[in-house]
Design an enzyme around this catalytic site. Sequence first.
Site, PDB file in Angstrom:
ATOM      1  N   CYS A  85       0.836  -1.202   0.000  1.00 53.07           N
ATOM      2  CA  CYS A  85       0.000   0.000   0.000  1.00 53.07           C
ATOM      3  C   CYS A  85       0.871   1.252   0.000  1.00 53.07           C
ATOM      4  O   CYS A  85       1.964   1.257   0.530  1.00 53.07           O
ATOM      5  CB  CYS A  85      -0.885  -0.041   1.243  1.00 53.07           C
ATOM      6  SG  CYS A  85      -1.862   1.437   1.530  1.00 53.07           S
ATOM      7  N   CYS A 167      -7.925  -0.450   7.836  1.00 50.13           N
ATOM      8  CA  CYS A 167      -6.750   0.406   7.700  1.00 50.13           C
ATOM      9  C   CYS A 167      -6.417   0.879   9.101  1.00 50.13           C
ATOM     10  O   CYS A 167      -7.228   1.535   9.744  1.00 50.13           O
ATOM     11  CB  CYS A 167      -7.054   1.577   6.773  1.00 50.13           C
ATOM     12  SG  CYS A 167      -5.750   2.824   6.792  1.00 50.13           S
ATOM     13  N   GLU A 341      -7.791  33.772   3.920  1.00 47.77           N
ATOM     14  CA  GLU A 341      -7.804  32.441   3.311  1.00 47.77           C
ATOM     15  C   GLU A 341      -8.265  32.584   1.863  1.00 47.77           C
ATOM     16  O   GLU A 341      -9.147  33.378   1.560  1.00 47.77           O
ATOM     17  CB  GLU A 341      -8.755  31.554   4.144  1.00 47.77           C
ATOM     18  CG  GLU A 341      -9.292  30.321   3.465  1.00 47.77           C
ATOM     19  CD  GLU A 341      -8.224  29.308   3.075  1.00 47.77           C
ATOM     20  OE1 GLU A 341      -7.337  29.011   3.897  1.00 47.77           O
ATOM     21  OE2 GLU A 341      -8.287  28.820   1.937  1.00 47.77           O
ATOM     22  N   ASP A 389       0.168  29.652   8.614  1.00 47.38           N
ATOM     23  CA  ASP A 389       0.082  28.187   8.471  1.00 47.38           C
ATOM     24  C   ASP A 389      -0.057  27.877   6.980  1.00 47.38           C
ATOM     25  O   ASP A 389      -1.117  27.446   6.521  1.00 47.38           O
ATOM     26  CB  ASP A 389      -1.121  27.668   9.268  1.00 47.38           C
ATOM     27  CG  ASP A 389      -1.257  26.144   9.206  1.00 47.38           C
ATOM     28  OD1 ASP A 389      -0.347  25.480   8.684  1.00 47.38           O
ATOM     29  OD2 ASP A 389      -2.281  25.631   9.685  1.00 47.38           O
ATOM     30  N   CYS A 416       3.910  22.506   7.474  1.00 45.50           N
ATOM     31  CA  CYS A 416       3.868  21.068   7.187  1.00 45.50           C
ATOM     32  C   CYS A 416       5.046  20.664   6.314  1.00 45.50           C
ATOM     33  O   CYS A 416       5.095  19.548   5.805  1.00 45.50           O
ATOM     34  CB  CYS A 416       2.546  20.708   6.511  1.00 45.50           C
ATOM     35  SG  CYS A 416       2.232  21.646   5.025  1.00 45.50           S
TER      36      CYS A 416
HETATM   37  N1  SAH Z   1      -4.805  26.930   9.479  1.00 45.59           N
HETATM   38  C1  SAH Z   1      -5.763  26.023   8.926  1.00 45.59           C
HETATM   39  C2  SAH Z   1      -5.480  25.615   7.467  1.00 45.59           C
HETATM   40  C3  SAH Z   1      -4.064  25.405   7.068  1.00 45.59           C
HETATM   41  S1  SAH Z   1      -3.873  24.634   5.494  1.00 45.59           S
HETATM   42  C4  SAH Z   1      -5.927  24.805   9.818  1.00 45.59           C
HETATM   43  O1  SAH Z   1      -5.088  24.576  10.691  1.00 45.59           O
HETATM   44  O2  SAH Z   1      -6.890  24.083   9.666  1.00 45.59           O
HETATM   45  C5  SAH Z   1      -3.372  25.979   4.471  1.00 45.59           C
HETATM   46  C6  SAH Z   1      -4.502  26.850   3.983  1.00 45.59           C
HETATM   47  O3  SAH Z   1      -3.960  27.873   3.164  1.00 45.59           O
HETATM   48  C7  SAH Z   1      -5.538  26.130   3.117  1.00 45.59           C
HETATM   49  O4  SAH Z   1      -6.809  26.350   3.666  1.00 45.59           O
HETATM   50  C8  SAH Z   1      -5.407  26.814   1.730  1.00 45.59           C
HETATM   51  O5  SAH Z   1      -6.626  26.919   1.058  1.00 45.59           O
HETATM   52  C9  SAH Z   1      -4.862  28.159   2.098  1.00 45.59           C
HETATM   53  N2  SAH Z   1      -4.102  28.892   1.067  1.00 45.59           N
HETATM   54  C10 SAH Z   1      -3.294  28.402   0.104  1.00 45.59           C
HETATM   55  N3  SAH Z   1      -2.699  29.381  -0.585  1.00 45.59           N
HETATM   56  C11 SAH Z   1      -3.133  30.546  -0.045  1.00 45.59           C
HETATM   57  C12 SAH Z   1      -2.855  31.925  -0.321  1.00 45.59           C
HETATM   58  N4  SAH Z   1      -2.021  32.281  -1.292  1.00 45.59           N
HETATM   59  N5  SAH Z   1      -3.452  32.863   0.439  1.00 45.59           N
HETATM   60  C13 SAH Z   1      -4.294  32.510   1.449  1.00 45.59           C
HETATM   61  N6  SAH Z   1      -4.594  31.231   1.743  1.00 45.59           N
HETATM   62  C14 SAH Z   1      -4.015  30.257   1.005  1.00 45.59           C
END
Ligand code: SAH
Length: 461
Positions: A85, A167, A341, A389, A416
């Site tokens: 997998c 899983c 966002e 983030d 991440c």
């Molecule tokens: N902080 C949130 C999501 C993090 S994931 C949590 O912890 O749940 C990263 C996020 O960034 C996603 O929702 C994605 O849609 C957004 N994203 C990606 N590129 C972006 C940009 N250029 N400007 C603003 N948001 C963006």
Amino acid sequence: MMAKVKPPVQKNETIQVMFEDLTHEGNGVGKVDGYPLFVPYGLPGETADVKVVKVKKNFGFGKLLKVSEESEHRVEPPCDVFYQCGGCQLQHMSYQMQLDMKQKQVKDNMKKIGHLEHVPVHPTMGMEDPWRYRNKVQIPVGQKEDGELMTGFYQKRSHNIIDMDTCLIQDEVNDRMVETVRRIASKHGLDAYDEQTHRGVLRHIMVRTGQNTNDIMIVIVTKTKKLPHKDEMINEIRDAFPNVKSIVHNVNSARTNVILGKETNVLWGDEYIYDTIGDIKFMISPKSFYQVNPTQTKTLYDKALEYADLRGGETVIDAYCGIGTISLFLAQKAKKVYGVEIVPEAVTDAKKNARLNKMDNADFFVGEAEKLMPWWRNQGLRPDVIVVDPPRKGCDEELLKAMLDMEPERIVYVSCNPSTLARDLKVLEDGSYETKEVQPVDMFPQTSHVECVTWLEKKEK
Ligand code: SAH
């Protein structure tokens, strides 16, 4: 001119190798006269017979045949299909080794990419029980020779479905729901969708659970507009699992790898399910982005909140805020939170979540963070704390520049991807910020992913 050095190994030969190191994907690294050979499932300290399968100029790949000296960290993978997998990469190593490997990966990136070897990188915060953590499953449906439906994940680097019943990183409830829906659909003679011929009906079964509320949502994805035996299916699913809160039909008629199509109809129950992280409640719809490991999300957000060190009077920006999860966590302790966002539906969810929790000090905006932040700066917004983030590619340069100009007391960077984190920290360090600590958190045990939360302070003038 440099003499042309021939690699010391040949394709298809079997050699004995000792592994000295691990790559970030968890592959063993052995050296043959200095030439690195990458071997999946090899562990540092082990000696093994390896078949050379690929020879490149500066490195090669091997296949592990037989381990003659085993590492004390080698464990028997509990999952039967681990080696076939593509979902997990690390089940063959002890959990402690997984955590150590992730910490080292972050340290290596800090040093090599960010030149920040002096910054403390703490031991990875792991789970007490690193199994059964995922609250969302999306599983493709296939069909056996005898017509029975089967569900399973794709084989590594392929689109063949591996028939499987369980899983081990999925919530047990998800396993049982998938099994039930598959059995009911099989009984009513539904056909699986076939990618090759673009025919058939049932494409995916998706299940989301609120691990803290026990809510369950089932999403049945079909190629056809109609779901055959709809009413019988609904009744039988409800009979089998009375705590199902929502049964949804999603239509995806396109030839695509994307799982969900545009059209979503609630067949029975609510449009949303709920879950909580700490004291905050969240609404989850079939398409909402919601963290898949809520236990570790709480660990991660608690750390972010600790690093933000809010006293109640602060203005905070949460960039890349998704459905407002971190923003609402911060809003419990801050005067005002601004979230930005790019996905409009996520911002709609964030606003709903703020109302659901009766929090009126968080505002959410649709836009590209790298455009909105400089605009806010130009408008004179001066937050005390900024939290970011970003997705794997990290922060845009314009955004980093706007952050530096806004001169917040503190920056909390949730990431991440340790390599883009290290790159961006370097920029902030070259500005007027000092990286105090990096805390890796294991959000995805048994896989090679690692999440980090980082604390930066403005340097004293
Ligand atoms: N902080 C949130 C999501 C993090 S994931 C949590 O912890 O749940 C990263 C996020 O960034 C996603 O929702 C994605 O849609 C957004 N994203 C990606 N590129 C972006 C940009 N250029 N400007 C603003 N948001 C963006």
